[in-house]
Scaffold this motif. Structure first.
Motif, PDB file in Angstrom:
ATOM      1  N   ILE B 249       9.086 -65.431  36.948  1.00 12.65           N
ATOM      2  CA  ILE B 249      10.058 -64.481  37.489  1.00 12.65           C
ATOM      3  C   ILE B 249      11.464 -65.066  37.438  1.00 12.65           C
ATOM      4  O   ILE B 249      12.433 -64.387  37.085  1.00 12.65           O
ATOM      5  CB  ILE B 249       9.652 -64.100  38.922  1.00 12.65           C
ATOM      6  CG1 ILE B 249       8.338 -63.313  38.902  1.00 12.65           C
ATOM      7  CG2 ILE B 249      10.744 -63.281  39.596  1.00 12.65           C
ATOM      8  CD1 ILE B 249       7.679 -63.172  40.244  1.00 12.65           C
ATOM      9  N   VAL B 250      11.567 -66.348  37.752  1.00 13.62           N
ATOM     10  CA  VAL B 250      12.875 -66.990  37.724  1.00 13.62           C
ATOM     11  C   VAL B 250      13.433 -67.036  36.310  1.00 13.62           C
ATOM     12  O   VAL B 250      14.628 -66.851  36.093  1.00 13.62           O
ATOM     13  CB  VAL B 250      12.765 -68.402  38.326  1.00 13.62           C
ATOM     14  CG1 VAL B 250      13.900 -69.274  37.863  1.00 13.62           C
ATOM     15  CG2 VAL B 250      12.771 -68.311  39.830  1.00 13.62           C
ATOM     16  N   ALA B 251      12.566 -67.255  35.328  1.00 16.90           N
ATOM     17  CA  ALA B 251      13.048 -67.265  33.948  1.00 16.90           C
ATOM     18  C   ALA B 251      13.647 -65.910  33.601  1.00 16.90           C
ATOM     19  O   ALA B 251      14.698 -65.828  32.951  1.00 16.90           O
ATOM     20  CB  ALA B 251      11.915 -67.617  32.996  1.00 16.90           C
ATOM     21  N   ILE B 252      13.004 -64.848  34.063  1.00 16.74           N
ATOM     22  CA  ILE B 252      13.551 -63.518  33.785  1.00 16.74           C
ATOM     23  C   ILE B 252      14.896 -63.341  34.497  1.00 16.74           C
ATOM     24  O   ILE B 252      15.856 -62.835  33.920  1.00 16.74           O
ATOM     25  CB  ILE B 252      12.546 -62.433  34.208  1.00 16.74           C
ATOM     26  CG1 ILE B 252      11.286 -62.553  33.360  1.00 16.74           C
ATOM     27  CG2 ILE B 252      13.155 -61.046  34.069  1.00 16.74           C
ATOM     28  CD1 ILE B 252      10.159 -61.649  33.800  1.00 16.74           C
ATOM     29  N   LEU B 253      14.957 -63.797  35.754  1.00 19.33           N
ATOM     30  CA  LEU B 253      16.223 -63.687  36.482  1.00 19.33           C
ATOM     31  C   LEU B 253      17.326 -64.466  35.775  1.00 19.33           C
ATOM     32  O   LEU B 253      18.441 -63.969  35.597  1.00 19.33           O
ATOM     33  CB  LEU B 253      16.068 -64.225  37.904  1.00 19.33           C
ATOM     34  CG  LEU B 253      15.350 -63.346  38.923  1.00 19.33           C
ATOM     35  CD1 LEU B 253      15.327 -64.025  40.286  1.00 19.33           C
ATOM     36  CD2 LEU B 253      16.024 -61.993  39.040  1.00 19.33           C
ATOM     37  N   LEU B 254      17.012 -65.694  35.374  1.00 14.17           N
ATOM     38  CA  LEU B 254      18.013 -66.512  34.681  1.00 14.17           C
ATOM     39  C   LEU B 254      18.470 -65.829  33.411  1.00 14.17           C
ATOM     40  O   LEU B 254      19.661 -65.760  33.111  1.00 14.17           O
ATOM     41  CB  LEU B 254      17.405 -67.859  34.307  1.00 14.17           C
ATOM     42  CG  LEU B 254      17.663 -69.061  35.199  1.00 14.17           C
ATOM     43  CD1 LEU B 254      16.950 -70.262  34.641  1.00 14.17           C
ATOM     44  CD2 LEU B 254      19.139 -69.341  35.352  1.00 14.17           C
ATOM     45  N   LEU B 255      17.503 -65.331  32.670  1.00 13.31           N
ATOM     46  CA  LEU B 255      17.800 -64.681  31.398  1.00 13.31           C
ATOM     47  C   LEU B 255      18.784 -63.540  31.585  1.00 13.31           C
ATOM     48  O   LEU B 255      19.707 -63.366  30.805  1.00 13.31           O
ATOM     49  CB  LEU B 255      16.497 -64.150  30.803  1.00 13.31           C
ATOM     50  CG  LEU B 255      16.644 -63.413  29.487  1.00 13.31           C
ATOM     51  CD1 LEU B 255      16.610 -64.411  28.352  1.00 13.31           C
ATOM     52  CD2 LEU B 255      15.563 -62.377  29.313  1.00 13.31           C
ATOM     53  N   MET B 333       1.441 -62.023  47.503  1.00 13.35           N
ATOM     54  CA  MET B 333       2.432 -63.071  47.243  1.00 13.35           C
ATOM     55  C   MET B 333       3.164 -62.794  45.931  1.00 13.35           C
ATOM     56  O   MET B 333       4.383 -62.938  45.839  1.00 13.35           O
ATOM     57  CB  MET B 333       1.753 -64.440  47.156  1.00 13.35           C
ATOM     58  CG  MET B 333       1.291 -65.001  48.481  1.00 13.35           C
ATOM     59  SD  MET B 333       2.629 -65.197  49.648  1.00 13.35           S
ATOM     60  CE  MET B 333       2.673 -66.948  49.856  1.00 13.35           C
ATOM     61  N   VAL B 334       2.389 -62.415  44.914  1.00 19.25           N
ATOM     62  CA  VAL B 334       3.014 -62.120  43.628  1.00 19.25           C
ATOM     63  C   VAL B 334       3.944 -60.919  43.743  1.00 19.25           C
ATOM     64  O   VAL B 334       5.112 -60.971  43.339  1.00 19.25           O
ATOM     65  CB  VAL B 334       1.938 -61.851  42.558  1.00 19.25           C
ATOM     66  CG1 VAL B 334       2.580 -61.397  41.262  1.00 19.25           C
ATOM     67  CG2 VAL B 334       1.097 -63.088  42.345  1.00 19.25           C
ATOM     68  N   TYR B 335       3.437 -59.858  44.349  1.00 18.11           N
ATOM     69  CA  TYR B 335       4.267 -58.659  44.451  1.00 18.11           C
ATOM     70  C   TYR B 335       5.504 -58.919  45.302  1.00 18.11           C
ATOM     71  O   TYR B 335       6.579 -58.371  45.041  1.00 18.11           O
ATOM     72  CB  TYR B 335       3.456 -57.487  45.011  1.00 18.11           C
ATOM     73  CG  TYR B 335       2.356 -57.051  44.070  1.00 18.11           C
ATOM     74  CD1 TYR B 335       2.615 -56.915  42.705  1.00 18.11           C
ATOM     75  CD2 TYR B 335       1.070 -56.785  44.519  1.00 18.11           C
ATOM     76  CE1 TYR B 335       1.612 -56.539  41.828  1.00 18.11           C
ATOM     77  CE2 TYR B 335       0.064 -56.398  43.652  1.00 18.11           C
ATOM     78  CZ  TYR B 335       0.337 -56.288  42.298  1.00 18.11           C
ATOM     79  OH  TYR B 335      -0.650 -55.914  41.431  1.00 18.11           O
ATOM     80  N   ALA B 336       5.361 -59.758  46.326  1.00 19.32           N
ATOM     81  CA  ALA B 336       6.528 -60.056  47.167  1.00 19.32           C
ATOM     82  C   ALA B 336       7.601 -60.763  46.353  1.00 19.32           C
ATOM     83  O   ALA B 336       8.795 -60.460  46.472  1.00 19.32           O
ATOM     84  CB  ALA B 336       6.119 -60.913  48.360  1.00 19.32           C
ATOM     85  N   MET B 337       7.174 -61.684  45.486  1.00 15.21           N
ATOM     86  CA  MET B 337       8.179 -62.374  44.662  1.00 15.21           C
ATOM     87  C   MET B 337       8.856 -61.395  43.710  1.00 15.21           C
ATOM     88  O   MET B 337      10.070 -61.446  43.514  1.00 15.21           O
ATOM     89  CB  MET B 337       7.536 -63.518  43.875  1.00 15.21           C
ATOM     90  CG  MET B 337       7.279 -64.729  44.739  1.00 15.21           C
ATOM     91  SD  MET B 337       6.969 -66.208  43.786  1.00 15.21           S
ATOM     92  CE  MET B 337       5.293 -65.973  43.293  1.00 15.21           C
ATOM     93  N   ILE B 338       8.052 -60.502  43.135  1.00 12.14           N
ATOM     94  CA  ILE B 338       8.651 -59.514  42.237  1.00 12.14           C
ATOM     95  C   ILE B 338       9.634 -58.646  43.008  1.00 12.14           C
ATOM     96  O   ILE B 338      10.734 -58.353  42.539  1.00 12.14           O
ATOM     97  CB  ILE B 338       7.554 -58.669  41.563  1.00 12.14           C
ATOM     98  CG1 ILE B 338       6.709 -59.565  40.657  1.00 12.14           C
ATOM     99  CG2 ILE B 338       8.159 -57.518  40.773  1.00 12.14           C
ATOM    100  CD1 ILE B 338       5.511 -58.885  40.048  1.00 12.14           C
ATOM    101  N   ALA B 339       9.246 -58.279  44.230  1.00 10.88           N
ATOM    102  CA  ALA B 339      10.128 -57.439  45.036  1.00 10.88           C
ATOM    103  C   ALA B 339      11.427 -58.167  45.362  1.00 10.88           C
ATOM    104  O   ALA B 339      12.516 -57.587  45.279  1.00 10.88           O
ATOM    105  CB  ALA B 339       9.422 -57.029  46.325  1.00 10.88           C
ATOM    106  N   ILE B 340      11.331 -59.447  45.704  1.00  7.61           N
ATOM    107  CA  ILE B 340      12.542 -60.207  46.011  1.00  7.61           C
ATOM    108  C   ILE B 340      13.442 -60.247  44.783  1.00  7.61           C
ATOM    109  O   ILE B 340      14.645 -60.003  44.856  1.00  7.61           O
ATOM    110  CB  ILE B 340      12.181 -61.633  46.468  1.00  7.61           C
ATOM    111  CG1 ILE B 340      11.506 -61.590  47.836  1.00  7.61           C
ATOM    112  CG2 ILE B 340      13.422 -62.504  46.516  1.00  7.61           C
ATOM    113  CD1 ILE B 340      11.022 -62.933  48.326  1.00  7.61           C
ATOM    114  N   ALA B 341      12.823 -60.533  43.633  1.00  9.19           N
ATOM    115  CA  ALA B 341      13.611 -60.621  42.406  1.00  9.19           C
ATOM    116  C   ALA B 341      14.273 -59.284  42.100  1.00  9.19           C
ATOM    117  O   ALA B 341      15.426 -59.232  41.682  1.00  9.19           O
ATOM    118  CB  ALA B 341      12.723 -61.044  41.241  1.00  9.19           C
TER     119      ALA B 341
END
Ligand code: HEA
Ligand code: HEA
Ligand code: CUA
Ligand SMILES: [Cu+2]
Lengths: 221, 608, 198
Positions: B249-255, B333-341
């Motif tokens: 997810i972070v790689a996508i955010l960075l990108l 946990m996964v969905y929460a990270m996606i939601a935060i992103a």
């Protein structure tokens, strides 16, 4: 913690403080809850010989409970805040017919105050320009036209619970009504260069009589 | 031992190919780690310098402040004078005279110090370690592949980061000094040298960040491709460890986030060097000073989640392992990270509540910002749920993970105050924000980094770090951290502005002198504590106790690889994955862990 | 390099090759870069009462010529697509021709753009003339740099095609270049409408 707040001397300051307190208590409860649970778990479920952890993969019910609870709290808090925010910052909700109108202009590294004078028009001969000194009467609505001549500054009066950035080439209107006479500092709250620290003006809130006298002295007619 | 072709192919590599221009993801990961640790000391050292000024304004900085006599006539009086004598031959004394006359930090120099402190910490410490080091080291190992999809790009990513750091470092020595407009570089202060006197410093700052942007871009393309395309057989998306999810997810955010900063930086450079007026309002046809803030924060807010998500991922690895329990609510946990992103993209305005944006917009941004508390709550309570009825072992990595959870909660809750528009009127640009920053980035990201380093050290270097030193480091850091940053909340409530070099200039801040001194003392302790960690790190590399293959009894694939991990990672075939990553204490099983690569109904644990 | 394929189980098929996926991911970043600049453009556009601002009221952007130029560029997208089709059918010679044509169209596009810019600069619209000129040159310049990059890449691919490096079974080099080319082409009409027409 909140006893460290500077004394509040504005009409809307109470809104800010009240919300501050509400959030303080909400977060305090959340904090105690989370930390209490954490510490209880750490003590109760610490590793002991021969004891095995339970296999629990999760719980949809619990998941829904805390999602819903947080959502409700958060939306409640947001709802509660809109009117106060609008009261302080929305130009169309400002109290009309201010007693005093003044232009405050940030420049590296001073606050320039311009009073329009009796004709209430800026840019006329009877304007009064002061450096770093703002004079207003107590218990009266004051409107400020905030601007800047160079970079971004931020007009901050802690006791008024008022902060607003001043942008070059743009006029932003703010208002306040001070409830207590006195002299308050106006620090600049936005980094504006090497003189940012120490860019400091003063707000002088006078009793009505003193203010009238001050006006009389400046504009004798 | 059925050694295979893959592992033995590449033995005769030269030193340069093996350690400098290595294409091996593990080496690149370690390079990023050491790079980040070095930069951590630079950034922290700058912080200690300005902390001194905040506690003892107008007093010479000890150890490095030259004496008045030295500046006057070059007469060496103190140890500091000797140091400067050695560094500078002749006219550079002007640098000293301008920045630290009489050993005291000048206001302009102060601005430069915190600007570079934050720039270095954010772009050259936390991101390189969390994303560069852990990402590179862990992704191929944990998804079960032999290397990244594009090893050459991977190497390029590291060396671009080094180039960026060198350019950033040069900025300290150019005339006019380094960038001094805050790490947020607000225009027009940053876009017109006329307002600061900073000439090439700010340009180099922008150029360095552009290069850093390329480095991140290359890295994130690599991560995304690798994670999508190169997982081991059986490694479905929902069998991936949460730290891999977080890095994905972070790689996508960075990108997606960094290019926006790049566009802003490009405009900034044009303003500074080509005479455009994108950020300067002029009477006719001029630009917009708020444009920079919008572009910067549109990048900046996703950036702060880039700083925290891998930390969350690391905590989500450590907590189950040391509670010997499955992670509570893996999917949520996964969905929460996606939601935060996702939510991270629509909240940037909360940094601009007092900037003069429309009040209606302010309200909208307040709502979206506070909504982030919801996925964060899911994460927090799921970590607690993971510990519930566990069998918790207080190893050093676990202590850091627990500290991460509790400090993140404090930092997150202080975020709620600032998200609230009326309250933010008062606390915006005060130390309340500074407290928030450090609770999330130090209390959050750095504790996760420390925990992660100790946890994976045996896999990286085949040895343990010294546990006594680790425990001392942890407790010192934990206590000193809270002593340093908790009182900043109180400063903030008292209205103490950030970015001021001398609080004693203000009447209403007179009462805070003692607290500032206390904070500075604690900060020095905090800094000293980090020396223990770094000493332990380098000492243990060669002297630590040799570690077995899977010392913590972990399920995930990186522990299937032999230690030290050979080129190509896995001996024989890449492992096949049969289950999720958190099968601890499964009822009816003899051992309390079942590796992901262990076939159904086979009962040997961890053999190769 | 180590190849990972022998270890894979047959049921584990990738949706697409690493190279293709990588280039698509890159386009995500490119999109955000242009979004930033377009965002800036829109801020200036909305922030000024008149556009062009009064100081540039007599500037006439060459809409018609650029319109034709747009058509040229779109055509090059089509020829690029044909090049890809050709190599998929293993027609190396056609690949060369189509690539050459595409490259020529790209260079032509750049040439027309360049002469337009020269004309505009002569008529007084420069990088320094307010945000109107500034964002025009930066936004379109950023696109032009991408076209230049794409052209260079294309000629490298053409060189490889000439030396017979591609076949129906092995043409990922053409494919990635084509994807990038088509992205750059597809971006242009958006910019044209925004900057010239709207
Ligand atoms: C790792 C970095 C990180 C992270 C994770 C966050 C997370 C959050 N941040 Fe922070 N922020 C920064 C780094 C970070 N921030 C930085 C560096 C700045 C300053 C930049 C500068 O100006 O220099 C900043 C500034 C900043 C501001 C601007 C302040 C100002 O300048 O006036 C705001 C305002 O809304 C804000 C809000 C939030 C919120 C709401 C979260 C949320 O994500 C937090 C969510 C978490 C929780 C809420 C806790 C866990 C939840 C529970 C236990 C459930 C129960 C909770 C409730 C019912 C409320 N941040
Ligand atoms: C990842 C991010 C990160 C990290 C890790 C830190 C770490 C620290 N930060 Fe920083 N900080 C920021 C990000 C970070 N900060 C940001 C984004 C800002 C906002 C900037 C802005 O306004 O633009 C900021 C601003 C900021 C301020 C506000 C400045 C101001 O507004 O005027 C302060 C003040 O105390 C501060 C202090 C510290 C301290 C004491 C540490 C310590 O934790 C550092 C500890 C580490 C060391 C000290 C290691 C070095 C050790 C040595 C060099 C050995 C020698 C030491 C001894 C012998 C004692 N930081
Ligand atoms: Cu003016 Cu800070
Ligand atoms: Cu934010």
């Amino acid at each position: 913690m909140l006893q460290w707040l500077p004394e509040n001397v504005s009409t809307f300051g109470q809104s800010v403080d009240t919300l501050f307190y509400i959030i303080y208590y909400i977060t305090l409860v959340v904090f105690i809850l989370v930390m209490g649970t954490l510490i209880t778990f750490l003590i109760k479920y610490r590793h002991r010989e021969g004891q095995k952890a339970s296999y629990i993969e999760g719980s949809t019910t619990l998941e829904i409970v805390w999602t819903a609870a947080t959502t409700v709290i958060v939306f409640g808090l947001a709802m509660l805040s809109y009117p106060h925010w609008n009261k302080i910052k929305s130009p169309n909700e400002f109290p009309e017919n201010p007693e005093v109108l003044v232009q405050v202009s940030g420049k590296q590294f001073n606050w320039d105050m311009t009073y329009p004078g009796p004709d209430n028009e800026f840019g006329t001969a009877d304007d009064l320009e002061l450096e770093n000194q703002l004079h207003v009467p107590v218990n009266a609505v004051v409107h400020i036209r905030l601007t800047s001549v160079d970079v971004i500054h931020s007009f901050f009066v802690p006791q008024l619970r008022l902060k607003q950035d001043a942008l070059p080439n743009r006029f932003i209107n703010v208002w306040f009504e001070a409830t207590k006479a006195g002299r308050y500092e106006i620090p600049c709250a936005e980094l504006c260069g090497f003189g940012h620290s120490g860019m400091l003006g003063y707000l002088n809130v006078h009793s009505q009589a003193d203010y009238d006298a001050w006006v009389k002295e400046r504009w004798p007619q | 031992m059925h050694d295979n072709e893959h592992a033995s192919h590449h033995h005769e590599e030269s030193f340069i190919r093996k350690y400098i221009f290595s294409l091996d993801h593990k080496t690149i990961g370690k390079q990023f780690l050491i790079y980040g640790l070095i930069m951590f000391f630079v950034g922290g050292g700058l912080a200690l310098m300005f902390r001194w000024q905040l506690a003892y304004p107008e007093r010479p900085v000890p150890i490095i402040g030259a004496s008045p006599q030295y500046l006057e006539d070059g007469e060496v009086v103190t140890g500091a004078d000797k140091m400067w004598e050695r560094i500078y031959e002749s006219e550079e004394e002007e640098w000293l005279e301008a920045n630290m006359p009489n050993g005291v930090i000048e206001p302009a120099f102060y601005n430069m110090l915190f600007t570079m402190h934050a720039t270095i910490m954010v772009f050259f410490v936390v991101v390189p370690i969390l994303v560069g080091a852990f990402g590179n080291f862990l992704i191929p190992l944990m998804i079960g592949t032999r290397d990244m999809a594009f090893p050459i790009l991977n190497m390029l990513s590291f060396w671009l980061a080094v180039l960026a750091a060198i350019i950033m470092a040069i900025g300290f020595f150019v005339p006019g000094g380094h960038a001094a407009a805050g790490w947020t570089g607000y225009a027009p202060l940053s876009s017109d040298p006329q307002w600061t006197g900073v000439e090439w410093g700010q340009n180099l700052w922008a150029i360095s960040l552009l290069i850093q942007g390329f480095s991140s871009l290359v890295g994130s393309i690599n991560y995304i491709t690798t994670i999508i395309n190169m997982r081991a057989p059986g490694m479905t998306l929902f069998r991936m460890p949460l730290v891999i999810w977080s890095l994905f997810i972070v790689a996508i955010l960075l990108l997606l986030a960094f290019p926006v900063l790049s566009s802003a930086l490009a405009l900034l450079i044009f303003d500074r060097l080509a005479g455009t007026t994108f950020f300067t309002a002029t009477a006719e046809g001029g630009g917009d000073p708020l444009l920079w803030q919008h572009l910067f924060w549109f990048f900046g807010h996703p950036e702060v989640y880039i700083l925290i998500l891998p930390g969350m991922g690391i905590a989500s690895e450590l907590v189950p392992v040391f509670s010997r329990k499955p992670i509570f609510g893996y999917r949520s946990m996964v969905y929460a990270m996606i939601a935060i992103a996702f939510l991270g993209w629509i909240v940037w305005g909360h940094h601009m509540f007092q900037s003069g944006m429309q009040p209606v917009l302010g309200s909208a941004f307040m709502t979206t910002t506070m909504l982030i508390a919801v996925p964060s709550a899911i994460k927090t309570f799921n970590w607690l749920g993971t510990m519930f009825k566990g069998s918790i072992r207080f190893t050093s990595p676990m202590l850091h993970a627990i500290a991460f959870v509790s400090m993140f909660v404090i930092g997150g809750l202080s975020g709620i105050y600032m998200a609230n528009t009326p309250v933010d009127i008062f606390i915006h640009d005060t130390y309340y924000i500074v407290a928030h920053i450090h609770y999330v980035v130090f209390g959050g990201s750095l504790f996760a980094i420390f925990g992660g380093i100790i946890f994976w050290f045996p896999k990286m270097y085949g040895r343990y770090m010294n546990d006594v030193l680790n425990k001392i480091h942890f407790w010192l850091t934990f206590v000193a951290f809270n002593c340093t940053f908790f009182p900043m909340h109180i400063l903030g409530v008292g209205g103490h502005m950030r970015r001021i070099s001398n609080p004693m200039q203000y009447e209403f801040l007179q009462g805070f002198e003692g607290m500032n001194i206390f904070i500075t003392m604690s900060a020095f302790t905090l800094g000293a504590a980090q020396l223990i960690l770094v000493f332990n790190f380098f000492w243990s590399m060669s002297r630590g106790k040799v570690a077995e293959k899977n010392p913590w009894h972990v399920n995930t694939l990186e522990w299937e690889a032999p230690t030290p991990v050979p080129h190509g990672n896995f001996v024989g075939q890449v492992p096949t994955v049969y289950r999720g990553p958190y099968e601890y204490s499964v009822p009816g099983e003899e051992s309390d862990w079942i590796p992901q690569a262990q076939p159904e109904h086979a009962h040997a644990t961890g053999g190769d | 390099m180590l190849r990972d394929t022998p270890d894979r189980l047959p049921q584990d098929v990738r949706p697409m090759s690493n190279a293709r996926l990588g280039i698509l991911v890159l386009l995500g970043a490119e999109m955000m870069l242009f979004s930033g600049l377009i965002g800036a453009f829109l801020v200036f556009r909305m922030g000024n009462v008149t556009w062009p601002p009064p100081s540039h009221i007599d500037i006439q952007l060459p809409r018609a010529v650029t319109g034709i130029n747009t058509a040229l560029l779109l055509l090059s997208g089509y020829t690029m697509f044909q090049a890809l089709r050709a190599i998929q059918k293993d027609r190396v010679k056609q690949l060369r021709n189509w690539l050459l044509l595409t490259g020529a169209l790209g260079v032509l596009f750049l040439g027309v753009q360049g002469s337009e810019w020269a004309q505009l600069i002569r008529s007084g619209m420069t990088l320094q003339s307010g945000v109107y000129g500034g964002i025009f040159y930066v936004l379109l310049g950023c696109h032009a740099v991408h076209v230049i990059g794409a052209v260079i890449w294309l000629f490298i691919v053409l060189g490889m095609a000439v030396s017979g490096r591609f076949a129906a079974s092995r043409h990922i080099g053409v494919e990635t270049c084509a994807i990038y080319w088509i992205f750059v082409v597809a971006l242009w009409p958006i910019l044209y409408v925004l900057v010239y027409l709207a």
